[in-house]
Write a protein that holds these residues in place. Sequence first.
Motif, PDB file in Angstrom:
ATOM      1  N   THR A   1       0.764  -1.246  -0.270  1.00 40.57           N
ATOM      2  CA  THR A   1       0.041   0.026   0.372  1.00 40.57           C
ATOM      3  C   THR A   1       0.645   1.457   0.511  1.00 40.57           C
ATOM      4  O   THR A   1       0.288   2.208  -0.514  1.00 40.57           O
ATOM      5  N   PRO A   2       1.528   1.078   0.596  1.00 39.28           N
ATOM      6  CA  PRO A   2       2.690   2.826   0.775  1.00 39.28           C
ATOM      7  C   PRO A   2       2.955   3.043  -0.600  1.00 39.28           C
ATOM      8  O   PRO A   2       3.002   4.011  -1.365  1.00 39.28           O
ATOM      9  N   LEU A   3       3.738   2.205  -1.420  1.00 38.58           N
ATOM     10  CA  LEU A   3       4.287   2.101  -2.802  1.00 38.58           C
ATOM     11  C   LEU A   3       2.860   2.536  -3.633  1.00 38.58           C
ATOM     12  O   LEU A   3       2.670   3.340  -4.952  1.00 38.58           O
TER      13      LEU A   3
ATOM     14  N   PRO B  36      -0.700   9.103 -12.749  1.00 36.74           N
ATOM     15  CA  PRO B  36      -0.944   7.955 -12.372  1.00 36.74           C
ATOM     16  C   PRO B  36      -1.259   6.637 -13.477  1.00 36.74           C
ATOM     17  O   PRO B  36      -1.799   7.025 -14.666  1.00 36.74           O
ATOM     18  N   PRO B  37      -0.211   5.952 -13.633  1.00 42.56           N
ATOM     19  CA  PRO B  37      -0.489   4.355 -14.953  1.00 42.56           C
ATOM     20  C   PRO B  37      -1.852   3.728 -14.180  1.00 42.56           C
ATOM     21  O   PRO B  37      -2.283   4.150 -13.685  1.00 42.56           O
ATOM     22  N   ARG B  38      -2.080   4.243 -15.157  1.00 44.95           N
ATOM     23  CA  ARG B  38      -4.051   3.709 -15.293  1.00 44.95           C
ATOM     24  C   ARG B  38      -4.064   2.129 -14.448  1.00 44.95           C
ATOM     25  O   ARG B  38      -4.647   1.940 -13.592  1.00 44.95           O
ATOM     26  N   ASP B  39      -3.102   1.548 -14.707  1.00 42.46           N
ATOM     27  CA  ASP B  39      -3.479   0.094 -13.751  1.00 42.46           C
ATOM     28  C   ASP B  39      -3.401   0.255 -12.128  1.00 42.46           C
ATOM     29  O   ASP B  39      -3.798  -0.345 -11.353  1.00 42.46           O
ATOM     30  N   ALA B  40      -2.814   1.443 -11.518  1.00 45.76           N
ATOM     31  CA  ALA B  40      -2.594   1.929 -10.384  1.00 45.76           C
ATOM     32  C   ALA B  40      -4.101   2.815  -9.688  1.00 45.76           C
ATOM     33  O   ALA B  40      -4.887   2.517  -8.430  1.00 45.76           O
ATOM     34  N   LEU B  41      -4.803   3.081 -10.766  1.00 45.86           N
ATOM     35  CA  LEU B  41      -5.891   4.338 -10.514  1.00 45.86           C
ATOM     36  C   LEU B  41      -6.835   2.774 -10.655  1.00 45.86           C
ATOM     37  O   LEU B  41      -8.281   2.952 -10.623  1.00 45.86           O
ATOM     38  N   GLN B  42      -6.565   1.774 -11.744  1.00 46.16           N
ATOM     39  CA  GLN B  42      -8.129   1.059 -11.766  1.00 46.16           C
ATOM     40  C   GLN B  42      -7.545  -0.490 -10.928  1.00 46.16           C
ATOM     41  O   GLN B  42      -8.864  -1.506 -11.771  1.00 46.16           O
TER      42      GLN B  42
ATOM     43  N   GLY C 165     -10.305  -3.544  -5.904  1.00 45.29           N
ATOM     44  CA  GLY C 165     -10.014  -3.671  -3.966  1.00 45.29           C
ATOM     45  C   GLY C 165      -8.989  -2.467  -3.184  1.00 45.29           C
ATOM     46  O   GLY C 165      -8.316  -2.795  -2.461  1.00 45.29           O
ATOM     47  N   LEU C 166      -9.105  -1.577  -3.909  1.00 41.30           N
ATOM     48  CA  LEU C 166      -8.422  -0.073  -3.592  1.00 41.30           C
ATOM     49  C   LEU C 166      -8.362  -0.179  -2.367  1.00 41.30           C
ATOM     50  O   LEU C 166      -9.961   0.102  -1.330  1.00 41.30           O
ATOM     51  N   PRO C 167      -7.363   0.517  -1.060  1.00 42.27           N
ATOM     52  CA  PRO C 167      -8.043   0.269  -0.494  1.00 42.27           C
ATOM     53  C   PRO C 167      -8.312   2.115   0.233  1.00 42.27           C
ATOM     54  O   PRO C 167      -7.981   2.835  -0.652  1.00 42.27           O
TER      55      PRO C 167
ATOM     56  N   ALA D  47      -6.579   4.599  -0.605  1.00 43.21           N
ATOM     57  CA  ALA D  47      -5.524   5.080  -2.250  1.00 43.21           C
ATOM     58  C   ALA D  47      -7.312   5.824  -2.949  1.00 43.21           C
ATOM     59  O   ALA D  47      -6.695   7.025  -3.802  1.00 43.21           O
ATOM     60  N   VAL D  48      -8.356   5.564  -2.488  1.00 46.31           N
ATOM     61  CA  VAL D  48      -9.459   6.363  -3.437  1.00 46.31           C
ATOM     62  C   VAL D  48      -9.354   7.636  -2.954  1.00 46.31           C
ATOM     63  O   VAL D  48      -9.428   8.222  -4.206  1.00 46.31           O
ATOM     64  N   VAL D  49      -9.232   7.634  -1.467  1.00 52.98           N
ATOM     65  CA  VAL D  49      -8.987   9.332  -1.156  1.00 52.98           C
ATOM     66  C   VAL D  49      -8.028  10.782  -2.248  1.00 52.98           C
ATOM     67  O   VAL D  49      -7.870  11.224  -2.613  1.00 52.98           O
ATOM     68  N   ALA D  50      -6.667   9.075  -2.031  1.00 58.22           N
ATOM     69  CA  ALA D  50      -5.341   9.729  -3.664  1.00 58.22           C
ATOM     70  C   ALA D  50      -6.224  10.408  -4.340  1.00 58.22           C
ATOM     71  O   ALA D  50      -5.916  11.126  -4.843  1.00 58.22           O
ATOM     72  N   ILE D  51      -6.845   9.308  -4.902  1.00 54.64           N
ATOM     73  CA  ILE D  51      -7.351   9.205  -6.292  1.00 54.64           C
ATOM     74  C   ILE D  51      -8.470  10.560  -6.621  1.00 54.64           C
ATOM     75  O   ILE D  51      -7.747  11.469  -7.576  1.00 54.64           O
TER      76      ILE D  51
END
Length: 463
Positions: A20-22, A36-42, A45-47, A50-54
């Motif tokens: 998660t930190p990475l 950011p890379p699309r695969d990170a955004l999609q 099970g995003l914590p 991560a959702v808040v950051a997006i």
Amino acid sequence: MVAFHASALDGVARNSALPTPLLLRLLAFEGDGDRPPRDALQRAGLPELAVVAILAHPNPSARIDFAMSARAEPAQRARLADDPSPKVRAALAYGPEVYDPRTKVAPLPDAVCVRLLDDPVPSVRTALLDSPHLAPSFVASMATHHSSAARREAVRAWEILPPGERSALLADPDPEVRRAAAQWECRRDARVTSELLRDPKSAAEALRRGLLVRADAERGVAERTHLVALAENPSLPADLVERLAVDPDEAVRLAVSLRPELDETRRMAIDFTVEAFDRGDVEWVRDGLADPEVLRRAAASVHPMLRRAAAQSPHLPPDLVRLLARTEDPLVEDLLSVHHPDTPEEVLMRVYARLGGTFSAWMAETHPRFPREGLAARYADHPDGNYRRLVVRDPAATPALIERLSHDPAVWTRQAAAGDPRLPLHRLREALHVPELASSAGANPALPEDEMVAVLDRAVVPA
């Protein structure tokens, strides 16, 4: 940034073992104004962090990617309903682009759809009305909306609308709404059908689906304007069906041959031709893909298009799957492999051999019945790299064999091996620096965290 570093970064972004930190570090990445890379955004099970950051990412493109993620929960995506960018809200309103027919996208909550439907920006409202992911309850609720475009879309829920709302739509002040409503009502009302036949914009649809009186049916046969549509009409009198069954137009005869009331003897007495790649878009079968009786009639038919239509159902019982698997029709096999989770292994392998390329790779990776055991012994030395890459699916493949395949002449085989967690660590580290392998190596779940950190550092992703 060197190209293969970017490729490795994309791989790390989809790595299932990414800490998660990475992930949060990746999500904060802006690069040179990039997202950011699309695969990170999609990712699935995003914590919550991560959702808040997006949601707070300064680049609207990052928020658009998340808005169109098929893996995100609807409630997570719905938090973009008040996004300051109309493009983000439009992406949310339309929803994910889905290319796998087995993927089901849960709709946004009705309350969120209501807000998007009243968005001040027209493109957002249009995107919502065009969305294939709306809940039937919301579609029906639009029948009384102040927007004529919304009321026009509400007719898609015609069968569940109350009689009073149907009547209101049939008398709507907007002619397009009235026409759309009439095209549904004509299926049960011959008077409405007759009215639509006088409108050139509606005539073909009315002849295809409307309840016909004898005079209108005879006139349609005589005028021949939309004869293929008329040949599909469920209410066409039997004697006119027989007349069209010997019509000089081959397309008309084919349409007649697909009628649901025909028995197999009568169906196959019609002179018709089916193209090799005609998928079989037969409405009464398409509407009954979950109906056991419809499926049995279509799958057991000798008509190729009916069998192909049935093969597109994920609800086929085991005996019909076996029946269709024996048809020796390549298109039936292709459709079964895409749509049915219990397609026999031998069919999947025939499709794999026949189609090759990206489709076969996708099927091998995603189909639950695609074989695994024994592939290493069968294909490790196969002359075709398309088969050698299957070796990585075999639990019995050894690390030494995986390493050998990571040097294979075929690039797809090398990439498959580079993403396998059995690849020895020294070779995995090497693969990160090989341009065509960097992405696969970055996604390898056995990649150590320090190597993931190094990839982010090389890509100048801030800590």
